[in-house]
Design a protein around this motif. Sequence first.
Motif, PDB file in Angstrom:
ATOM      1  N   ASN A  76      -7.701   0.591  -2.419  1.00 51.17           N
ATOM      2  CA  ASN A  76      -7.111  -0.334  -1.146  1.00 51.17           C
ATOM      3  C   ASN A  76      -5.773   0.407  -0.913  1.00 51.17           C
ATOM      4  N   PRO A  77      -5.968   1.564   0.019  1.00 57.44           N
ATOM      5  CA  PRO A  77      -4.685   2.355   0.265  1.00 57.44           C
ATOM      6  C   PRO A  77      -3.915   1.474   1.300  1.00 57.44           C
ATOM      7  N   GLU A  78      -4.373   0.552   2.013  1.00 59.69           N
ATOM      8  CA  GLU A  78      -3.425  -0.346   2.899  1.00 59.69           C
ATOM      9  C   GLU A  78      -2.518  -1.263   2.119  1.00 59.69           C
ATOM     10  N   LEU A  79      -3.211  -1.952   1.120  1.00 62.44           N
ATOM     11  CA  LEU A  79      -2.450  -2.789  -0.054  1.00 62.44           C
ATOM     12  C   LEU A  79      -1.312  -1.957  -0.628  1.00 62.44           C
ATOM     13  N   ALA A  80      -1.869  -0.785  -1.171  1.00 70.40           N
ATOM     14  CA  ALA A  80      -0.748   0.447  -1.735  1.00 70.40           C
ATOM     15  C   ALA A  80       0.404   0.381  -0.930  1.00 70.40           C
ATOM     16  N   GLU A  81       0.319   0.594   0.158  1.00 72.00           N
ATOM     17  CA  GLU A  81       1.114   1.014   1.300  1.00 72.00           C
ATOM     18  C   GLU A  81       2.200  -0.031   1.409  1.00 72.00           C
ATOM     19  N   GLU A  82       1.826  -1.166   1.363  1.00 72.34           N
ATOM     20  CA  GLU A  82       2.468  -2.325   1.702  1.00 72.34           C
ATOM     21  C   GLU A  82       3.359  -2.527   0.437  1.00 72.34           C
ATOM     22  N   ALA A  83       2.950  -2.268  -0.790  1.00 70.53           N
ATOM     23  CA  ALA A  83       3.506  -2.657  -1.893  1.00 70.53           C
ATOM     24  C   ALA A  83       4.674  -1.732  -2.157  1.00 70.53           C
ATOM     25  N   THR A  84       4.222  -0.516  -1.836  1.00 71.45           N
ATOM     26  CA  THR A  84       5.553   0.660  -1.771  1.00 71.45           C
ATOM     27  C   THR A  84       6.660   0.478  -0.813  1.00 71.45           C
ATOM     28  N   ASN A  85       6.319   0.005   0.316  1.00 67.14           N
ATOM     29  CA  ASN A  85       7.186  -0.166   1.216  1.00 67.14           C
ATOM     30  C   ASN A  85       8.034  -1.719   0.779  1.00 67.14           C
ATOM     31  N   PHE A  86       7.305  -2.487   0.193  1.00 71.09           N
ATOM     32  CA  PHE A  86       8.157  -3.666  -0.173  1.00 71.09           C
ATOM     33  C   PHE A  86       9.090  -3.276  -1.441  1.00 71.09           C
ATOM     34  N   ASN A  87       8.758  -2.561  -2.254  1.00 73.99           N
ATOM     35  CA  ASN A  87       9.309  -1.943  -3.300  1.00 73.99           C
ATOM     36  C   ASN A  87      11.037  -1.139  -2.826  1.00 73.99           C
ATOM     37  N   GLN A  88      10.610  -0.473  -1.729  1.00 72.84           N
ATOM     38  CA  GLN A  88      11.546   0.116  -1.030  1.00 72.84           C
ATOM     39  C   GLN A  88      12.509  -1.030  -0.254  1.00 72.84           C
ATOM     40  N   LEU A  89      12.034  -1.862   0.119  1.00 76.13           N
ATOM     41  CA  LEU A  89      12.624  -3.028   0.774  1.00 76.13           C
ATOM     42  C   LEU A  89      13.671  -3.565  -0.297  1.00 76.13           C
ATOM     43  N   LEU A  90      13.208  -3.862  -1.398  1.00 72.51           N
ATOM     44  CA  LEU A  90      13.632  -4.596  -2.829  1.00 72.51           C
ATOM     45  C   LEU A  90      14.872  -3.466  -3.114  1.00 72.51           C
ATOM     46  N   LEU A  91      14.654  -2.314  -3.159  1.00 73.38           N
ATOM     47  CA  LEU A  91      15.639  -1.233  -3.600  1.00 73.38           C
ATOM     48  C   LEU A  91      16.747  -1.454  -2.497  1.00 73.38           C
ATOM     49  N   THR A  92      16.358  -1.518  -1.156  1.00 68.48           N
ATOM     50  CA  THR A  92      17.732  -1.698  -0.255  1.00 68.48           C
ATOM     51  C   THR A  92      18.434  -2.916  -0.310  1.00 68.48           C
ATOM     52  N   ASN A  93      17.799  -4.011  -0.993  1.00 69.64           N
ATOM     53  CA  ASN A  93      18.398  -5.143  -0.982  1.00 69.64           C
ATOM     54  C   ASN A  93      18.870  -5.421  -2.488  1.00 69.64           C
ATOM     55  N   LYS A  94      19.193  -4.251  -3.431  1.00 66.02           N
ATOM     56  CA  LYS A  94      19.470  -4.153  -4.796  1.00 66.02           C
ATOM     57  C   LYS A  94      18.718  -5.238  -5.258  1.00 66.02           C
ATOM     58  N   PHE A  95      17.343  -5.402  -5.320  1.00 66.18           N
ATOM     59  CA  PHE A  95      16.569  -6.181  -5.877  1.00 66.18           C
ATOM     60  C   PHE A  95      17.053  -7.757  -6.056  1.00 66.18           C
ATOM     61  N   ASN A  96      17.600  -8.203  -5.236  1.00 69.14           N
ATOM     62  CA  ASN A  96      18.332  -9.480  -4.972  1.00 69.14           C
ATOM     63  C   ASN A  96      17.985 -10.178  -3.587  1.00 69.14           C
ATOM     64  N   GLY A  97      17.438 -11.533  -3.696  1.00 66.08           N
ATOM     65  CA  GLY A  97      17.324 -12.238  -2.666  1.00 66.08           C
ATOM     66  C   GLY A  97      16.094 -12.902  -2.500  1.00 66.08           C
ATOM     67  N   ILE A  98      15.775 -13.545  -1.367  1.00 62.70           N
ATOM     68  CA  ILE A  98      14.483 -14.220  -1.154  1.00 62.70           C
ATOM     69  C   ILE A  98      13.552 -13.508  -0.157  1.00 62.70           C
ATOM     70  N   PHE A  99      12.457 -13.330  -0.226  1.00 65.19           N
ATOM     71  CA  PHE A  99      11.547 -12.676   0.577  1.00 65.19           C
ATOM     72  C   PHE A  99      10.075 -13.420   0.913  1.00 65.19           C
ATOM     73  N   ASN A 100       9.680 -12.995   1.991  1.00 64.13           N
ATOM     74  CA  ASN A 100       8.344 -13.482   2.369  1.00 64.13           C
ATOM     75  C   ASN A 100       7.384 -12.462   2.278  1.00 64.13           C
TER      76      ASN A 100
END
Length: 327
Positions: A23-47
Motif C-alpha cells: 500500500n504505497p499510498e498509506l506508506a506515503e501518508e505515514a511518512t509525511n505524518f512522521n515529518q509533520l510530527l518532527l516539525t512539531n517536535k513530536f508534541n501536540g494534538i493531530f487529526n
Amino acid sequence: MNKVIEGQLKESEKRIEIVAQKNPELAEEATNFNQLLLTNKFNGIFNVKDEVYRLSVGISQSSLKHAEKSLYNYYYKTYLSESSQTLAMKEGSFFHKALFEKDDLNKKFVSDESIIAYAREIKPDSKNIRATSPYKERVAYYKEKGLEVIKQDTFDSLKILFDYINRDEMLCNILKNGHAEKAVYSVDKKTGAIKKCKPDFISRAESGIYCLDLKTCQSVEDSAIERYIQNYGCHIQGSYYDDIITEALNVSIEASLLLMLEKELPFELKVKFMDEPTKDVGRKFYKKNLEKVANAYKNDSFTRNPITIEATGLPHWALNNELVDFN
C-alpha cells in the motif's frame, strides 16, 4: 534529537517500508505524518486516521503491556505482526463513532439490511444469507469504498442509546465541546521517548478538561467494573493518557471518565471516574516498561528473556489441601 527518538524513527520507517510494498499510498501518508510530527517536535494534538496513527512513531500504552512479557514481544507485536479487525471490534468502533462522531457515522459504516435484500433476490432459498457469495461480494464492494458493514440490529440499538444519553444533562454538557479520536503526542521528560495516545474524546467542558473512554462490558455492577479495570488495564491507559494530554496541551485533567456500557439491551450505562490511587498503580506500571523500552531503542536491543530453570508446583491455595488419589 536524542538516541531514543532516532531509534523510534528508524523502526517506524522500517515498518512503513514493508507496508509500501502492498500500500504505497498509506506508506506515503505515514511518512509525511512522521515529518509533520518532527516539525512539531513530536508534541501536540493531530487529526490522523487510524492506519497512519498505528504506523507513526511513538509508544502506545497497549504496546507497553507487551513489553511486560519481554522486549522481543513488544517489538514483534509493534512492528512484525499484522492485526485484523474482528466483528466485535467493528461494532465497538461503531458505538464510538455513534457517540463521539455522529456527523462521520455514515462515512464509516453501512447497515447490512440492503445487502441482505440484494443477496436474497439472488439466493431466495438460502438459510444463512450472510454466508452466500452475493452477500460477501456486496460487503467487499463497500469495503473497497472504505465502508464497514454493520448488522441492522446494531443500528437499531443506537436509537435506544441516543435517547438514553440525550436525556442526561451532565453527559450532554461534557460531550458538547471537545476532540473525538484525535491523536496526542508528547516526549517523556525522563526517558526522552515519544509517547502517543488516541483517546475516544477529550472534553472541554465548562467544569474543566475530561478524558473520556467508552467501554462495552457484560455488566455495570460496581464489582464487575472493578474486575474489568484490572483485567483490561484501564488504570494503565488512564494514567498514560492523562500524562500525555497534560504534557502536550499544557492543561490539567479534571477527571478520567469511563463510560461503561452494557453490550445487551437495555444498554445500562454508568459513568465512573478513576481515583488517584488506581491511576498511581497504572502509572508505576507504564513508567517501568517505558524506561525498559526506551533503553531498548537507545541500544537497538529488543531481546527475548533469557531461558532459566525455575521451580513450579501447585497453586498456593491448593498446597494445604488433602492429596487426591487419581488412581
